[in-house]
Design a protein around this motif. Sequence first.
Motif, mmCIF file in Angstrom:
data_model
loop_
_atom_site.group_PDB
_atom_site.id
_atom_site.type_symbol
_atom_site.label_atom_id
_atom_site.label_comp_id
_atom_site.label_asym_id
_atom_site.label_seq_id
_atom_site.Cartn_x
_atom_site.Cartn_y
_atom_site.Cartn_z
ATOM 1 N N PHE A 37 0.852 -1.185 0.000
ATOM 2 C CA PHE A 37 0.000 0.000 0.000
ATOM 3 C C PHE A 37 0.890 1.237 0.000
ATOM 4 O O PHE A 37 1.898 1.269 0.703
ATOM 5 N N GLU A 38 0.506 2.252 -0.756
ATOM 6 C CA GLU A 38 1.245 3.512 -0.749
ATOM 7 C C GLU A 38 0.393 4.581 -0.073
ATOM 8 O O GLU A 38 -0.797 4.723 -0.380
ATOM 9 N N LEU A 39 1.015 5.311 0.848
ATOM 10 C CA LEU A 39 0.338 6.406 1.539
ATOM 11 C C LEU A 39 0.909 7.725 1.043
ATOM 12 O O LEU A 39 2.128 7.868 0.934
ATOM 13 N N ASN A 40 0.028 8.689 0.773
ATOM 14 C CA ASN A 40 0.512 10.011 0.395
ATOM 15 C C ASN A 40 1.116 10.709 1.620
ATOM 16 O O ASN A 40 1.135 10.154 2.726
ATOM 17 N N HIS A 41 1.596 11.912 1.426
ATOM 18 C CA HIS A 41 2.300 12.651 2.482
ATOM 19 C C HIS A 41 1.474 12.764 3.763
ATOM 20 O O HIS A 41 1.962 12.467 4.856
ATOM 21 N N THR A 42 0.224 13.166 3.631
ATOM 22 C CA THR A 42 -0.616 13.360 4.818
ATOM 23 C C THR A 42 -0.934 12.032 5.491
ATOM 24 O O THR A 42 -0.848 11.915 6.714
ATOM 25 N N ALA A 43 -1.278 11.018 4.717
ATOM 26 C CA ALA A 43 -1.567 9.703 5.294
ATOM 27 C C ALA A 43 -0.326 9.104 5.951
ATOM 28 O O ALA A 43 -0.417 8.469 7.005
ATOM 29 N N ALA A 44 0.844 9.339 5.352
ATOM 30 C CA ALA A 44 2.098 8.865 5.951
ATOM 31 C C ALA A 44 2.334 9.555 7.292
ATOM 32 O O ALA A 44 2.807 8.932 8.249
ATOM 33 N N ILE A 59 -4.047 13.488 17.035
ATOM 34 C CA ILE A 59 -3.632 13.423 15.628
ATOM 35 C C ILE A 59 -4.307 14.534 14.840
ATOM 36 O O ILE A 59 -3.669 15.252 14.073
ATOM 37 N N VAL A 60 -5.616 14.679 15.036
ATOM 38 C CA VAL A 60 -6.368 15.720 14.324
ATOM 39 C C VAL A 60 -5.775 17.093 14.615
ATOM 40 O O VAL A 60 -5.495 17.871 13.704
ATOM 41 N N HIS A 61 -5.548 17.399 15.873
ATOM 42 C CA HIS A 61 -5.032 18.728 16.230
ATOM 43 C C HIS A 61 -3.601 18.936 15.742
ATOM 44 O O HIS A 61 -3.240 20.047 15.341
ATOM 45 N N THR A 62 -2.819 17.877 15.711
ATOM 46 C CA THR A 62 -1.456 17.977 15.176
ATOM 47 C C THR A 62 -1.502 18.313 13.688
ATOM 48 O O THR A 62 -0.764 19.190 13.209
ATOM 49 N N LEU A 63 -2.375 17.637 12.945
ATOM 50 C CA LEU A 63 -2.491 17.906 11.511
ATOM 51 C C LEU A 63 -3.030 19.302 11.234
ATOM 52 O O LEU A 63 -2.582 19.969 10.295
ATOM 53 N N VAL A 71 -10.566 21.807 11.247
ATOM 54 C CA VAL A 71 -10.765 20.642 12.111
ATOM 55 C C VAL A 71 -11.795 19.681 11.528
ATOM 56 O O VAL A 71 -11.575 18.461 11.522
ATOM 57 N N ALA A 72 -12.904 20.191 11.028
ATOM 58 C CA ALA A 72 -13.963 19.314 10.520
ATOM 59 C C ALA A 72 -13.470 18.459 9.354
ATOM 60 O O ALA A 72 -13.720 17.249 9.307
ATOM 61 N N GLY A 73 -12.768 19.078 8.423
ATOM 62 C CA GLY A 73 -12.251 18.337 7.274
ATOM 63 C C GLY A 73 -11.223 17.300 7.679
ATOM 64 O O GLY A 73 -11.240 16.162 7.197
ATOM 65 N N VAL A 74 -10.317 17.684 8.585
ATOM 66 C CA VAL A 74 -9.290 16.751 9.051
ATOM 67 C C VAL A 74 -9.930 15.590 9.807
ATOM 68 O O VAL A 74 -9.544 14.432 9.615
ATOM 69 N N THR A 75 -10.902 15.883 10.634
ATOM 70 C CA THR A 75 -11.576 14.832 11.403
ATOM 71 C C THR A 75 -12.185 13.798 10.465
ATOM 72 O O THR A 75 -12.006 12.590 10.648
ATOM 73 N N ALA A 76 -12.885 14.267 9.436
ATOM 74 C CA ALA A 76 -13.508 13.350 8.471
ATOM 75 C C ALA A 76 -12.449 12.556 7.712
ATOM 76 O O ALA A 76 -12.574 11.334 7.540
ATOM 77 N N ASP A 77 -11.389 13.235 7.265
ATOM 78 C CA ASP A 77 -10.351 12.563 6.486
ATOM 79 C C ASP A 77 -9.592 11.525 7.319
ATOM 80 O O ASP A 77 -9.323 10.419 6.840
ATOM 81 N N VAL A 78 -9.255 11.862 8.548
ATOM 82 C CA VAL A 78 -8.527 10.927 9.406
ATOM 83 C C VAL A 78 -9.433 9.749 9.783
ATOM 84 O O VAL A 78 -8.984 8.600 9.817
ATOM 85 N N THR A 79 -10.701 10.009 10.013
ATOM 86 C CA THR A 79 -11.646 8.927 10.299
ATOM 87 C C THR A 79 -11.718 7.972 9.107
ATOM 88 O O THR A 79 -11.656 6.748 9.280
ATOM 89 N N ASP A 80 -11.819 8.523 7.900
ATOM 90 C CA ASP A 80 -11.856 7.686 6.693
ATOM 91 C C ASP A 80 -10.574 6.870 6.560
ATOM 92 O O ASP A 80 -10.620 5.678 6.235
#
Length: 93
Positions: A37-44, A59-63, A71-80
């Motif tokens: 699996f390859e993770l992009n920069h943010t996922a890595a 993690i959310v607050h660090t990102l 925060v809302a966008g990061v929360t959804a993306d990290v949850t996914d």
Amino acid sequence: MERPTPSATPIRLNPDVIARHLGESAVLVHLPTNRVFELNHTAARVWDLLAEGMPFEKIVHTLVDEFDIDVAGVTADVTDLIDWLRSEELIQP
């Protein structure tokens, strides 16, 4: 209805996964299946924070701080991402 987010407890990486950074991305190998699996920069970056034992909310607050994003966008993306990592057995339930 708001989606539930992962728990505040640290998420454990599957010990059967090897991770290597390649530039800003990362490659994960699930040893039992030999799937790669390859993770992009943010996922890595999320993977690295999970490896440190950081809980979801931190993690959310660090990102948010590092990437200057909402925060809302990061929360959804990290949850996914965490849902996907779990479905691929790259992290433990």
